[in-house]
Design an enzyme around this catalytic site. Structure first.
Site, short mmCIF file in Angstrom:
data_model
loop_
_atom_site.label_atom_id
_atom_site.label_comp_id
_atom_site.label_asym_id
_atom_site.label_seq_id
_atom_site.Cartn_x
_atom_site.Cartn_y
_atom_site.Cartn_z
N ASP A 28 1.18 -4.11 2.20
CA ASP A 28 1.24 -4.16 0.75
C ASP A 28 2.00 -2.97 0.19
O ASP A 28 2.68 -3.08 -0.85
CB ASP A 28 -0.17 -4.21 0.15
CG ASP A 28 -0.75 -5.62 0.17
OD1 ASP A 28 -0.02 -6.55 -0.20
OD2 ASP A 28 -1.90 -5.77 0.57
N GLU B 134 -2.28 1.30 -1.04
CA GLU B 134 -1.36 0.24 -0.61
C GLU B 134 -0.44 -0.23 -1.72
O GLU B 134 0.16 -1.31 -1.62
CB GLU B 134 -2.16 -0.94 -0.04
CG GLU B 134 -3.33 -1.39 -0.88
CD GLU B 134 -4.20 -2.41 -0.15
OE1 GLU B 134 -3.72 -3.05 0.80
OE2 GLU B 134 -5.37 -2.57 -0.54
N HIS C 151 -9.08 -10.61 3.09
CA HIS C 151 -8.10 -11.60 3.54
C HIS C 151 -8.64 -12.55 4.61
O HIS C 151 -8.03 -13.59 4.86
CB HIS C 151 -6.85 -10.89 4.10
CG HIS C 151 -6.04 -10.21 3.05
ND1 HIS C 151 -5.48 -10.88 1.99
CD2 HIS C 151 -5.67 -8.92 2.91
CE1 HIS C 151 -4.81 -10.03 1.23
NE2 HIS C 151 -4.92 -8.83 1.77
#
Length: 255
Positions: free
Chosen positions: A169, A143, A45
């Site tokens: 998530d 996740e 990310h």
């Protein structure tokens, strides 16, 4: 030759980590100076490439902090590159099955036990394949609800160092907002389910807590590797505190 991460995991029951999302040479050093045990570089990310990570890892050779790199999947080439550059371990996102976890482990191991290509970049790490692969720690991220359903099988994969929970998530996959990860009882219950599964398998249980308060709560619930703020979050919090302090003093001067 072991790694700093392996050394600190052996020495301490609980590790505190910082997170790096952009190319910076200051952030990791400041985390080390503050007493953090490890720093994570986010190639999933964050605004980082594995080339950025390689440069930062080189600068950290003599800084007393362990390093992990989060990657979006178990593709062998990126995993091999960050390990060749000196990362102590990798955190592989979105692991949803034992096969995913096994692929992550294989990407850190040379033939015949894995699929990692031999190409060490750091002279200080030597060139012994057995030593290089022995220092590589591997964490599988849970996740999603699919990963949660397979957590016991994932924990049983040989070669894993630990399980790392991605609360945001995980909350999303359960139909909730990421911000509710540590406030909804149903999400907390499954987070603790993952922690228990890792502990029962003899694995390190890690989590991305994102705040000190959440980190404290997760430590109380048995997690052993807890990531707190990213460098951007830490900067924002510190900058806000400095400004509030200055404005408060300024208001006091007006009275």
């Amino acid at each position: 030759m072991g790694s700093r991460l392996q050394d600190v995991l052996a020495a301490k029951a609980r590790l505190w980590g910082g997170w790096i999302v952009g190319p910076t040479v200051i952030g990791p050093e400041e985390y080390a100076a503050a007493g953090y045990d490890y720093v994570g570089f986010d190639v999933q990310h964050g605004y980082l490439t594995d080339a950025d990570v390689a440069l930062m890892l080189r600068r950290l050779e003599y800084v007393p902090i362990a390093t992990v790199v989060r990657l979006p999947d178990a593709s062998p080439a990126p995993i091999g590159r960050v390990l060749d550059a000196g990362a102590d371990g990798v955190v592989i996102a979105m692991v949803e099955s034992a096969a995913d976890a096994a692929a992550a482990v294989a990407a850190t191991r040379y033939a015949p036990g894995g699929v990692r290509s031999f190409g060490p970049l750091r002279a200080s790490m030597g060139a012994d394949p057995a030593a290089l692969q022995a220092r590589a720690s591997v964490f599988a991220m849970i996740e999603t609800t699919r990963g949660l359903a397979a957590v016991d099988e994932i924990c049983g994969v040989d070669g894993l160092t630990g399980i790392y929970v991605g609360p945001a998530d995980l909350a999303l996959s359960m139909g909730h907002r990421p911000a509710e990860a540590f406030t909804r009882r149903d999400v907390l219950d499954v987070i603790l389910q993952v922690q228990r599964a890792a502990a029962q398998a003899g694995l390190v249980s890690g989590i991305h807590a994102a705040t000190g308060a959440a980190g404290h709560a997760m430590a109380q619930n048995g997690f052993g590797m807890i990531t707190l703020a990213s460098e951007s979050q830490a900067l924002r919090r510190g900058a806000a505190a400095h400004l509030a302090e200055a404005l408060g003093e300024e208001a006091g001067d007006d009275r």
